[in-house]
Each structure stands twice: as C-alpha cells, then as structure tokens.
Design a protein around this motif. Structure first.
Motif, PDB file in Angstrom:
ATOM      1  N   ASP A  43     -35.954 -28.136  66.976  1.00 47.66           N
ATOM      2  CA  ASP A  43     -34.670 -27.449  67.052  1.00 47.66           C
ATOM      3  C   ASP A  43     -34.378 -26.768  65.719  1.00 47.66           C
ATOM      4  N   ARG A  44     -34.081 -25.475  65.756  1.00 43.77           N
ATOM      5  CA  ARG A  44     -33.781 -24.732  64.536  1.00 43.77           C
ATOM      6  C   ARG A  44     -32.321 -24.850  64.143  1.00 43.77           C
ATOM      7  N   GLY A  45     -31.474 -25.329  65.044  1.00 40.05           N
ATOM      8  CA  GLY A  45     -30.051 -25.403  64.743  1.00 40.05           C
ATOM      9  C   GLY A  45     -29.392 -24.035  64.826  1.00 40.05           C
ATOM     10  N   TRP A  46     -28.108 -23.976  64.501  1.00 42.46           N
ATOM     11  CA  TRP A  46     -27.354 -22.736  64.574  1.00 42.46           C
ATOM     12  C   TRP A  46     -26.603 -22.492  63.270  1.00 42.46           C
ATOM     13  N   VAL A  47     -26.329 -21.214  63.004  1.00 44.56           N
ATOM     14  CA  VAL A  47     -25.551 -20.802  61.834  1.00 44.56           C
ATOM     15  C   VAL A  47     -24.603 -19.695  62.270  1.00 44.56           C
ATOM     16  N   ARG A  48     -23.333 -19.796  61.875  1.00 44.87           N
ATOM     17  CA  ARG A  48     -22.319 -18.773  62.154  1.00 44.87           C
ATOM     18  C   ARG A  48     -21.634 -18.396  60.847  1.00 44.87           C
ATOM     19  N   HIS A  49     -21.234 -17.120  60.753  1.00 45.81           N
ATOM     20  CA  HIS A  49     -20.575 -16.630  59.541  1.00 45.81           C
ATOM     21  C   HIS A  49     -19.193 -16.075  59.885  1.00 45.81           C
ATOM     22  N   GLU A  50     -18.306 -16.161  58.930  1.00 47.42           N
ATOM     23  CA  GLU A  50     -17.034 -15.441  58.977  1.00 47.42           C
ATOM     24  C   GLU A  50     -16.880 -14.789  57.609  1.00 47.42           C
ATOM     25  N   ALA A  51     -17.092 -13.479  57.556  1.00 49.24           N
ATOM     26  CA  ALA A  51     -17.068 -12.744  56.290  1.00 49.24           C
ATOM     27  C   ALA A  51     -15.763 -11.963  56.193  1.00 49.24           C
ATOM     28  N   ARG A  52     -14.969 -12.280  55.186  1.00 49.65           N
ATOM     29  CA  ARG A  52     -13.709 -11.577  54.915  1.00 49.65           C
ATOM     30  C   ARG A  52     -13.823 -10.988  53.516  1.00 49.65           C
ATOM     31  N   LEU A  53     -13.766  -9.665  53.452  1.00 47.69           N
ATOM     32  CA  LEU A  53     -13.908  -8.974  52.184  1.00 47.69           C
ATOM     33  C   LEU A  53     -12.714  -8.069  51.923  1.00 47.69           C
ATOM     34  N   ALA A  89     -22.849 -24.357  60.010  1.00 49.09           N
ATOM     35  CA  ALA A  89     -24.188 -24.590  60.543  1.00 49.09           C
ATOM     36  C   ALA A  89     -24.245 -25.946  61.219  1.00 49.09           C
ATOM     37  N   SER A  90     -25.217 -26.092  62.111  1.00 46.82           N
ATOM     38  CA  SER A  90     -25.393 -27.354  62.833  1.00 46.82           C
ATOM     39  C   SER A  90     -25.824 -28.474  61.895  1.00 46.82           C
ATOM     40  N   ASP A  91     -26.526 -28.116  60.810  1.00 49.03           N
ATOM     41  CA  ASP A  91     -26.971 -29.118  59.843  1.00 49.03           C
ATOM     42  C   ASP A  91     -27.398 -28.413  58.561  1.00 49.03           C
ATOM     43  N   ILE A  92     -27.661 -29.163  57.524  1.00 47.05           N
ATOM     44  CA  ILE A  92     -28.033 -28.598  56.230  1.00 47.05           C
ATOM     45  C   ILE A  92     -29.345 -27.821  56.320  1.00 47.05           C
ATOM     46  N   ALA A  93     -30.309 -28.319  57.087  1.00 43.76           N
ATOM     47  CA  ALA A  93     -31.597 -27.629  57.213  1.00 43.76           C
ATOM     48  C   ALA A  93     -31.417 -26.236  57.809  1.00 43.76           C
ATOM     49  N   ALA A  94     -30.567 -26.116  58.828  1.00 42.73           N
ATOM     50  CA  ALA A  94     -30.316 -24.801  59.433  1.00 42.73           C
ATOM     51  C   ALA A  94     -29.674 -23.867  58.412  1.00 42.73           C
ATOM     52  N   MET A  95     -28.720 -24.373  57.632  1.00 40.71           N
ATOM     53  CA  MET A  95     -28.059 -23.548  56.616  1.00 40.71           C
ATOM     54  C   MET A  95     -29.057 -23.107  55.541  1.00 40.71           C
ATOM     55  N   GLU A  96     -29.936 -23.999  55.147  1.00 39.17           N
ATOM     56  CA  GLU A  96     -30.931 -23.662  54.128  1.00 39.17           C
ATOM     57  C   GLU A  96     -31.923 -22.614  54.623  1.00 39.17           C
ATOM     58  N   ARG A  97     -32.207 -22.591  55.937  1.00 41.19           N
ATOM     59  CA  ARG A  97     -33.145 -21.614  56.490  1.00 41.19           C
ATOM     60  C   ARG A  97     -32.535 -20.221  56.585  1.00 41.19           C
TER      61      ARG A  97
END
Length: 182
Positions: A115-125, A75-83
C-alpha cells in the motif's frame, strides 16, 4: 512505529520554532499532518510555478512584494508523506526571488509493492499581483485572485476560477468548470 512517530513529532516541534519551516503531527489514527509556512520576497514580474498539488490551491493577491506560502499536507502515514514531499525553490538575485517553484515529487521506488498510502494538499498562498503564474493541480479547485501578468492554470477533477488575468491566460480543466475575468 512509535519511535518513528515520536522522532517526527520532536523534529516537527523543533522546526516549528524556526521561521519558514514546517510542523509535523501524527493523530491517534496514524494520519500525519504537516504544516508548511514560508514567506519569500519576490521581484516584480517574477515567474511563480505551482505543480503537482493534490487538492485545493487558493491564491489571494495583493500589492506587496512578498509571497506568503501556507500549505497543509495530510497523509495516511509518514512513509506516504516522505514519498511525496513538497519542494519550495526560490531563485534569488539581490535578495528578491526572480522565480518561485512549489512542487511535489514522488519517489517512484517507494511505489513498488504494498500500500502506497495517500497524500492530500491544501495550498493557500498570498502573492503579489505583478507575477506570472502557472498552476497545475488535481482533485481540487484552483482559485486565483487578480494577476496582472500571464496566467496559466490546468486542473483535473477541480474547477478553475481566476478573478482577473493580465496579459495572457491559458486555462484548462477536466471535470470542472472555468471562470475568468480579463
């Protein structure tokens, strides 16, 4: 910001020592990375649902009864990750999960102004072959191994590859190809 960053680094380090939790790190540019690792025993024929992942979803399958979940959240920052937290919800009966849901939730209140920031995921299951699977994802490829149960995958801005689908398959992709073996 330094107190907040230090707090999350300390919290992430403490949680990393406990099995099935996550570890949060902040790099020099302020980007935040959280690594989530969990293992859950699934009942045969369990329903597995993965929704709202923004990035790669890679699912390896095997003959065992455990789901191994490894998700990297950037995430761009902790706030974006928390959202936009990742929620992992197993529904268990007799110590085995009959269903497992992995999803993101977006805090709509946090969207107001600025600014809401950005969040990206990489899910490996790694999932048992004998599950029913539904996946929805954006901005990344969905790659699924051989599943003997029902398979449903939808993706926007990413391709869909299913090595083998069992009893039924419903696949869709916008801006990406689809490949499946029956």
């Amino acid at each position: 910001m330094q107190i907040s960053t230090a707090f999350f680094l300390l919290l992430g380090s403490a949680l990393a020592l406990a099995p099935g939790h996550s570890q949060t790190r902040v790099n020099d540019s302020g980007d935040v990375t959280n690594q989530i690792n969990r293992t859950i025993t699934l009942a045969p024929g369990a329903n597995v649902k993965i929704q709202g992942i923004n990035g790669l979803v890679s699912i390896e399958t095997w003959d065992g009864d455990r789901a191994e979940i490894n998700i990297t959240v950037r995430a761009s920052d902790i706030a974006a990750m928390e959202r936009r937290p990742i929620i992992i919800e197993p529904v268990t009966d007799n110590s085995r999960a009959d269903s497992l849901t992995i999803r993101t939730v977006e805090d709509r209140e946090g969207r107001r102004g600025g600014d809401r920031g950005w969040v990206r995921h990489e899910a490996r299951l790694k999932l048992p072959k004998n599950v029913n699977l539904k996946v929805s994802s954006v901005n990344g490829k969905v790659d699924v191994g051989a599943i003997t149960g029902e398979v449903g995958v939808s993706s926007v801005n990413g391709g869909v590859v299913v090595a083998q689908a069992g009893t039924a398959a419903e696949l869709s992709s916008i801006n990406g190809g689809i490949s499946v073996s029956l």
